[in-house]
Design an enzyme around this catalytic site. Structure first.
Site, PDB file in Angstrom:
ATOM      1  N   HIS A 189      19.042  -0.878  -5.822  1.00 23.43           N
ATOM      2  CA  HIS A 189      19.027  -2.070  -6.687  1.00 23.43           C
ATOM      3  C   HIS A 189      18.042  -3.122  -6.172  1.00 23.43           C
ATOM      4  O   HIS A 189      18.202  -4.322  -6.429  1.00 23.43           O
ATOM      5  CB  HIS A 189      20.425  -2.698  -6.794  1.00 23.43           C
ATOM      6  CG  HIS A 189      21.481  -1.753  -7.243  1.00 23.43           C
ATOM      7  ND1 HIS A 189      21.786  -1.548  -8.570  1.00 23.43           N
ATOM      8  CD2 HIS A 189      22.304  -0.922  -6.530  1.00 23.43           C
ATOM      9  CE1 HIS A 189      22.755  -0.648  -8.678  1.00 23.43           C
ATOM     10  NE2 HIS A 189      23.080  -0.247  -7.456  1.00 23.43           N
ATOM     11  N   SER A 319     -10.109  -8.510  -5.399  1.00 22.67           N
ATOM     12  CA  SER A 319     -10.185  -9.691  -6.239  1.00 22.67           C
ATOM     13  C   SER A 319     -11.596 -10.228  -6.274  1.00 22.67           C
ATOM     14  O   SER A 319     -12.333 -10.169  -5.290  1.00 22.67           O
ATOM     15  CB  SER A 319      -9.240 -10.782  -5.716  1.00 22.67           C
ATOM     16  OG  SER A 319      -9.404 -11.994  -6.432  1.00 22.67           O
ATOM     17  N   LYS A 325      -8.587  -9.927  -0.245  1.00 18.78           N
ATOM     18  CA  LYS A 325      -7.442  -9.321  -0.934  1.00 18.78           C
ATOM     19  C   LYS A 325      -7.695  -7.833  -1.180  1.00 18.78           C
ATOM     20  O   LYS A 325      -8.762  -7.437  -1.647  1.00 18.78           O
ATOM     21  CB  LYS A 325      -7.165 -10.026  -2.258  1.00 18.78           C
ATOM     22  CG  LYS A 325      -5.827  -9.676  -2.886  1.00 18.78           C
ATOM     23  CD  LYS A 325      -5.560 -10.590  -4.086  1.00 18.78           C
ATOM     24  CE  LYS A 325      -4.127 -10.439  -4.590  1.00 18.78           C
ATOM     25  NZ  LYS A 325      -3.882  -9.118  -5.171  1.00 18.78           N
ATOM     26  N   GLU A 332      -2.220   2.168  -8.822  1.00 15.49           N
ATOM     27  CA  GLU A 332      -2.210   1.567 -10.151  1.00 15.49           C
ATOM     28  C   GLU A 332      -2.843   2.501 -11.184  1.00 15.49           C
ATOM     29  O   GLU A 332      -2.415   2.549 -12.344  1.00 15.49           O
ATOM     30  CB  GLU A 332      -2.952   0.230 -10.116  1.00 15.49           C
ATOM     31  CG  GLU A 332      -2.203  -0.848  -9.332  1.00 15.49           C
ATOM     32  CD  GLU A 332      -3.051  -2.082  -9.075  1.00 15.49           C
ATOM     33  OE1 GLU A 332      -4.216  -2.106  -9.539  1.00 15.49           O
ATOM     34  OE2 GLU A 332      -2.553  -3.011  -8.416  1.00 15.49           O
TER      35      GLU A 332
END
Length: 470
Positions: A189, A319, A325, A332
């Site tokens: 969870h 980025s 970054k 993805e």
């Protein structure tokens, strides 16, 4: 353009101007002009499959003495060139065309007929080897296209997808071994749960892929059935009784895969449940990859304000505005491939369900979506394995620190002090920002030796009951 840039070809509707250097004929040209729909044409796998069908048919017709030997041999040679990819630029018909795929079947017939005519010593367009009477002998678009669908789909699964999944399985298995002793906080969870090793989690991913391979292998049974021999509606009109079995044998020899005549030709042409079933397996495999990609993105989140239990590879800057970054770009891409496969599955399921009477009229879109999904999963699996999974690194020290802070360690106290006291310890630890170990000792429920034994995170990663008496 001058008249020299074109030649005149004929079909049952009359004359058509065709590019002079094209092997296709009038029916293909009509399809090019009739279907400027998507700009998407069939790729290598399907064009290869069309060549395989035409070669297998010509070999069967040659053996059955239904097509003259000299012409059949030229057809076989031309089909071999199509199989090898020498004429892929000669298949310009849009995927979104007549639902039977007649345009693509005639495209193959015309290309092979004209090339075979050249081999025969004739001139393109003279029809010395005829696209219908010779190349398409004993066939119909209604049985050729579903046969090509099954051949292309099964080859894509067997020769592309399964090897790619095996590559991913091996990469995950290596990480499973490498991380066998890295104890970390489990999560259910999205909340802290009892400890688990990072190796155990990767073992779960490895098993997902292994089961995915089994699922992919299960497509052999029904994709192995070929509609060839049913001609227009499944009756086999104008086809020799021995043709279907003989052609299937030649196709099996060409591909190295086990193909056979369809159990029922009416089912094989009017319904494409096999395609829907097989694509359902692809959808499930895509879901497995998506789950893994999601998990690894979460575990690598940070680097300072996320879970940060694994370090992701620096594949590229993440980025255009935030210096330094790094994003989980490969994972993805896997996530996005999953979404496309799910969309394709909807198209395949609807297309397979929408057949009418004696023919399913969604053959081209079924083939296109299936092959796109197989290609996406193949490439995504290989990239995921090589550019992401293989390059992951565990932050063992961080994992150990977070385990020690986990409230879920209180679970191991149940056999030793009971659920109520363990619950009290957990609530106190959370409220006072202390560890479970600290609170248990403060309350005097266990001494230091007992706490060390019961709250050993490594022991919690294996099946068993922990108590202070162990």
């Amino acid at each position: 353009m001058s008249d020299d840039d074109y030649r005149t070809e004929r079909d049952s509707l009359g004359e058509m101007q065709v590019p002079a250097d094209a092997y296709w004929g009038a029916q293909t040209q009509r399809a090019v002009e009739n279907f400027p729909v998507s700009g998407i044409t069939f790729g290598r796998r399907f064009v290869r499959a069309l060549g395989i069908v035409k070669k297998g048919a010509a070999q069967a017709n040659l053996e059955l003495e239904l097509v003259p030997e000299d012409k059949a041999e030229c057809i076989i040679e031309a089909a071999d060139e199509v199989i090898a990819g020498e004429h892929d630029d000669q298949f310009p018909v849009d995927v979104f065309q007549t639902g039977s795929g007649t345009s693509s079947n005639m495209n193959a017939n015309e290309v092979i007929a004209n090339r075979a005519t050249e081999i025969y010593g004739g001139e393109i367009g003279t029809r010395e080897i005829h696209p219908n009477d010779h190349v398409n002998f004993g066939q119909s678009s209604n049985d050729v296209i579903p046969t090509a669908m099954h051949i292309a789909s099964l080859e894509a699964v067997e020769k592309d997808l399964i090897p790619a999944l095996e590559t991913l399985q091996e990469a995950l298995a290596e990480k499973e071994d490498e991380y066998a002793d890295v104890v970390k906080t489990g999560r259910t969870h999205l909340q802290d749960a009892t400890p688990v090793t990072l190796g155990q989690e990767f073992g779960g991913y490895r098993t997902q892929v292994e089961k995915g391979i089994v699922r992919a292998e299960s497509t052999r049974e029904h994709l192995g059935e070929l509609a060839l021999g049913g001609t227009a509606v499944g009756t086999g009109l104008n086809t020799h009784p021995d043709f279907p079995e003989l052609a299937a044998e030649y196709i099996s020899e060409e591909t190295g895969l086990a193909f056979r005549e369809a159990d029922n030709h009416f089912e094989a042409q009017a319904a494409h449940d096999a395609m829907a079933e097989a694509h359902g397996q692809l959808r499930t495999i895509a879901g497995s990859l998506n789950k893994m990609a999601n998990d690894l993105r979460l575990l690598a989140s940070g680097p300072r304000n996320g879970l940060g239990e694994i370090d992701q590879p620096e594949n590229q800057p993440g980025s255009s505005i935030m210096p330094g970054k790094i994003n989980p770009v490969v994972a993805e891409a896997v996530n996005q491939a999953h979404k496309q496969v799910v969309g394709n599955d909807t198209a395949v399921e609807y297309g397979a369900a929408e057949g009418q009477i004696d023919l399913n009229l969604y053959k081209p879109v079924l083939a296109h979506n299936f092959l796109q999904s197989a290609k996406l999963l193949t490439n995504a699996s290989e990239v995921f394995a090589e550019k992401f999974v293989a390059k992951l690194e565990a932050d063992q020290e961080h994992c150990e620190e977070r385990v020690e802070q986990s409230m879920a360690l209180a679970t191991a106290l149940n056999p030793a002090i009971g659920y109520d006291k363990a619950s009290e310890v957990a609530k106190t630890a959370l409220k006072e920002d202390k560890t479970i170990r600290e609170v248990v000792l403060e309350k005097g429920y266990l001494d230091e030796d007992e706490v060390d034994d019961v709250l050993d995170p490594a022991k919690m990663t294996v099946r068993g009951i922990l108590s202070a008496d162990d």
